[in-house]
Design an enzyme around this catalytic site. Structure first.
Site, PDB file in Angstrom:
ATOM      1  N   ARG A   1      -1.048  15.179  12.107  1.00 11.33           N
ATOM      2  CA  ARG A   1       0.058  14.787  11.221  1.00 11.33           C
ATOM      3  C   ARG A   1       0.349  15.961  10.318  1.00 11.33           C
ATOM      4  NH1 ARG A   1      -1.390   8.747   9.284  1.00 11.33           N
ATOM      5  NH2 ARG A   1       0.716   8.672   8.478  1.00 11.33           N
TER       6      ARG A   1
ATOM      7  N   ARG B   1      -8.897  -0.473   4.239  1.00 11.83           N
ATOM      8  CA  ARG B   1      -7.949   0.455   3.600  1.00 11.83           C
ATOM      9  C   ARG B   1      -6.606  -0.225   3.378  1.00 11.83           C
ATOM     10  NH1 ARG B   1      -7.207   5.996   6.526  1.00 11.83           N
ATOM     11  NH2 ARG B   1      -5.580   5.953   4.958  1.00 11.83           N
TER      12      ARG B   1
ATOM     13  N   CYS C   1      -5.977  13.157  11.835  1.00  5.90           N
ATOM     14  CA  CYS C   1      -6.372  11.806  11.455  1.00  5.90           C
ATOM     15  C   CYS C   1      -6.295  10.949  12.688  1.00  5.90           C
ATOM     16  CB  CYS C   1      -5.500  11.251  10.337  1.00  5.90           C
ATOM     17  SG  CYS C   1      -3.950  10.595  10.938  1.00  5.90           S
TER      18      CYS C   1
ATOM     19  N   ASP D   1       4.110   0.675  12.228  1.00 11.49           N
ATOM     20  CA  ASP D   1       2.919   0.045  11.646  1.00 11.49           C
ATOM     21  C   ASP D   1       2.750  -1.419  12.067  1.00 11.49           C
ATOM     22  OD1 ASP D   1       2.260   2.384  10.428  1.00 11.49           O
ATOM     23  OD2 ASP D   1       2.813   1.782   8.403  1.00 11.49           O
TER      24      ASP D   1
ATOM     25  N   LYS E   1       0.837  -1.211   0.000  1.00  8.34           N
ATOM     26  CA  LYS E   1       0.000   0.000   0.000  1.00  8.34           C
ATOM     27  C   LYS E   1       0.873   1.264   0.000  1.00  8.34           C
ATOM     28  CE  LYS E   1      -1.899   1.660   3.952  1.00  8.34           C
ATOM     29  NZ  LYS E   1      -1.558   3.088   4.064  1.00  8.34           N
ATOM     30  N   ASN E   2       1.862   1.280   0.898  1.00  9.64           N
ATOM     31  CA  ASN E   2       2.633   2.514   1.041  1.00  9.64           C
ATOM     32  C   ASN E   2       3.627   2.748  -0.090  1.00  9.64           C
ATOM     33  OD1 ASN E   2       1.216   3.015   3.324  1.00  9.64           O
ATOM     34  ND2 ASN E   2       2.881   2.604   4.762  1.00  9.64           N
TER      35      ASN E   2
HETATM   36  C1  UD1 Z   1       4.185   6.951   6.320  1.00 10.64           C
HETATM   37  C2  UD1 Z   1       3.323   5.722   6.136  1.00 10.64           C
HETATM   38  C3  UD1 Z   1       2.769   5.243   7.475  1.00 10.64           C
HETATM   39  C4  UD1 Z   1       3.911   5.011   8.445  1.00 10.64           C
HETATM   40  C5  UD1 Z   1       4.786   6.258   8.554  1.00 10.64           C
HETATM   41  C6  UD1 Z   1       6.006   6.059   9.436  1.00 10.64           C
HETATM   42  C7  UD1 Z   1       2.401   6.037   3.921  1.00 10.64           C
HETATM   43  C8  UD1 Z   1       1.205   6.289   3.086  1.00 10.64           C
HETATM   44  N1  UD1 Z   1       2.229   6.072   5.245  1.00 10.64           N
HETATM   45  O1  UD1 Z   1       3.360   7.988   6.833  1.00 10.64           O
HETATM   46  O2  UD1 Z   1       2.050   4.022   7.261  1.00 10.64           O
HETATM   47  O3  UD1 Z   1       3.366   4.738   9.744  1.00 10.64           O
HETATM   48  O4  UD1 Z   1       5.248   6.650   7.237  1.00 10.64           O
HETATM   49  O5  UD1 Z   1       6.765   4.985   8.967  1.00 10.64           O
HETATM   50  O6  UD1 Z   1       3.477   5.756   3.412  1.00 10.64           O
HETATM   51  N2  UD1 Z   1       5.538  14.884  10.823  1.00 10.64           N
HETATM   52  C9  UD1 Z   1       5.592  16.231  11.137  1.00 10.64           C
HETATM   53  N3  UD1 Z   1       5.740  17.123  10.094  1.00 10.64           N
HETATM   54  C10 UD1 Z   1       5.843  16.733   8.788  1.00 10.64           C
HETATM   55  C11 UD1 Z   1       5.798  15.357   8.482  1.00 10.64           C
HETATM   56  C12 UD1 Z   1       5.659  14.446   9.530  1.00 10.64           C
HETATM   57  O7  UD1 Z   1       5.491  16.621  12.297  1.00 10.64           O
HETATM   58  O8  UD1 Z   1       5.956  17.594   7.889  1.00 10.64           O
HETATM   59  C13 UD1 Z   1       5.387  13.880  11.919  1.00 10.64           C
HETATM   60  C14 UD1 Z   1       4.093  13.079  11.788  1.00 10.64           C
HETATM   61  O9  UD1 Z   1       3.018  13.733  12.434  1.00 10.64           O
HETATM   62  C15 UD1 Z   1       4.468  11.759  12.462  1.00 10.64           C
HETATM   63  C16 UD1 Z   1       5.959  11.595  12.121  1.00 10.64           C
HETATM   64  O10 UD1 Z   1       6.421  12.908  11.778  1.00 10.64           O
HETATM   65  O11 UD1 Z   1       4.318  11.876  13.857  1.00 10.64           O
HETATM   66  C17 UD1 Z   1       6.264  10.638  10.987  1.00 10.64           C
HETATM   67  O12 UD1 Z   1       5.556  11.046   9.825  1.00 10.64           O
HETATM   68  P1  UD1 Z   1       5.955  10.598   8.329  1.00 10.64           P
HETATM   69  O13 UD1 Z   1       7.268   9.884   8.370  1.00 10.64           O
HETATM   70  O14 UD1 Z   1       5.843  11.792   7.458  1.00 10.64           O
HETATM   71  O15 UD1 Z   1       4.834   9.536   8.005  1.00 10.64           O
HETATM   72  P2  UD1 Z   1       3.840   9.516   6.775  1.00 10.64           P
HETATM   73  O16 UD1 Z   1       4.596   9.765   5.522  1.00 10.64           O
HETATM   74  O17 UD1 Z   1       2.654  10.358   7.069  1.00 10.64           O
END
Ligand code: UD1
Length: 423
Positions: free
Chosen positions: A122, A403, A117, A311, A22-23
């Protein structure tokens, strides 16, 4: 509202296949914006998140055809819109990953802010900060981010989430997709190393992008003038694989798992081996051995790749609840990941949460109850607990589970599970 009704205790045996990740598929579908032509994507999982992404691509003007159960043709004859509406971004946060390719190809984008979410706030601040470093003008108003990328150029950027000191997966992907068509060189420092990022990078390379350092914390991209459509096979889903590994363990080890790349799950596999689990892989079929009564209790801290993936943390709480002795789970990535705990406790678990740490009493017996899924992985963890619980469990809000897990009900039934989906 649809729900799962699961009568626990059925003996599970047989084979279950891991589908496409998925990711990985979601950002790769976003990347089809970057070149005109016909793409063929193989090993695409049948998930509601994929349907949401199809809706987003169609909204932007692409044509998407499903050629068979796991093959999609995506036809890009040029975009008719650069806007990602609230309905699609709020349904699935990964929709925000459309931003990078929109800026890269169209030099502008209007994307709804993802908002909250189930996993907590996030933010997308690191995505936007990196885009600004690449010369993009960012304005946020009325719930949308407006991006003007007319001066987009390669730059040295950092995608570390400052407060957590970890790289952002989504920001790494967004920057990569903005950079492949930007003039000059982009260096992503503190880049995320997750295997799904490597898969996206390999897809972009197949399209003609110049990328080095995939899988390391420094990714270097040299912008090219044009990319081409291509055919690509999505990597297997390592989180789905980890979920089935735990399912096999807690149900006595007679479930074998197809299409697992153990090398994509180093932190998870190392932890299970430390607890006493043994793995054997023969011709693409993984067997998992470990007697629940003999496995060792443990401490887990979630971390970015190659550490223990967040995850798989909720599924692990189900396993740890069964093992003698107390265990501890420290969640370092998502603030709300323990929303599952009260639901598991309803089923007989004894887990006490102190901020980011969950203390798990071992050797409990799960008992069937009415429970509610709060996100994808929490939802599937309730399924795991229900499979071994005495009596019947009713799981609500199963749209979360759908999902991330293709056709779970019929596939678990084939293994012998007593599970029904009722509307
Ligand atoms: C992706 C994965 C998700 C996985 C996560 C961590 C997808 C679709 N989803 O989510 O399944 O759990 O990586 O491995 O690939 N954050 C900030 N500011 C930002 C970006 C992130 O504060 O600009 C924080 C987020 O709130 C979270 C953490 O950083 O607490 C990690 O987020 P991120 O690595 O960006 O995860 P996703 O890409 O959303």
């Amino acid at each position: 509202m649809a729900k799962f009704i699961i009568k626990g205790g059925a003996e599970l045996a047989g084979e279950i296949s891991v589908k496409g990740a998925k990711n990985a598929v979601l950002p790769i579908m976003c990347a089809t914006i970057l070149a005109k032509g016909e793409f063929i994507l193989n090993n695409v999982p049948n998930l509601s998140d994929v349907s949401t992404m199809v809706k987003l691509l169609e909204y932007l003007g692409l044509k998407v055809e499903k050629l068979n159960n796991d093959t999609y043709k995506i036809i890009n004859n040029g975009l008719t819109s650069v806007e990602a509406p609230y309905e699609l971004v709020s349904e699935m946060r990964a929709s925000f990953t459309i931003t990078g390719p929109l800026i890269g190809k169209e030099k502008r984008a209007k994307v709804a802010m993802p908002g909250g979410c189930a996993l907590g706030a996030r933010a997308v601040d690191q995505h936007l900060r990196a885009f600004e470093k690449m010369g993009v003008q960012v304005n946020t108003e009325h719930g949308f981010v407006n991006l003007d990328g007319n001066n987009l150029t390669g730059a040295e950027v950092d995608v570390e989430v400052t407060k957590l000191k970890i790289p952002s997966v989504g920001a790494t992907e967004n920057v990569m997709m903005a950079a492949v068509l930007a003039s000059g060189q982009t260096i992503i420092n503190n880049a995320a190393k997750e295997p799904e990022i490597v898969d996206l990078g390999n897809f972009l390379i197949k399209m003609g992008a110049k990328i080095e350092g995939l899988g390391s914390d420094k990714i270097i991209i040299i912008g090219v003038k044009e990319l081409q459509a291509c055919e690509y096979e999505i990597m297997p889903d390592r989180i789905e694989a980890g979920t089935y590994i735990i399912m096999s363990l807690i149900t006595g080890g007679k479930v074998k798992i197809k299409n697992v790349n153990l090398s994509d799950l180093p932190g998870f596999i190392a932890k299970l081996e430390e607890m006493g689990v043994k793995f054997t892989q023969e011709e693409n079929l993984l067997s998992v051995r470990g007697n629940i009564n003999e496995l060792k209790n443990t401490k887990i801290e979630t971390a970015v790749h190659p550490g223990f993936p967040t995850d798989l943390q909720p599924q692990m709480m189900v396993l740890l609840s069964l093992i003698a002795g107390a265990s501890e789970v420290n969640e370092t990535i998502f603030s709300n990941r323990f929303m599952l705990v009260p639901e598991l406790d309803r089923m007989g678990a004894e887990i006490v949460v102190d901020e980011r740490v969950a203390n798990i009493k071992g050797e409990i017996k799960f008992s069937g109850a009415k429970v509610t899924a709060t996100d994808i992985r929490a939802g599937v963890s309730l399924v795991l607990a229900a499979l071994i619980a005495d009596n019947t469990t009713e799981i609500n809000n199963i749209h979360f589970i759908e999902r991330g897990y293709e056709d779970l009900v019929s596939r678990l039934k084939l293994l012998g599970a007593n599970i029904e989906r009722v509307d």
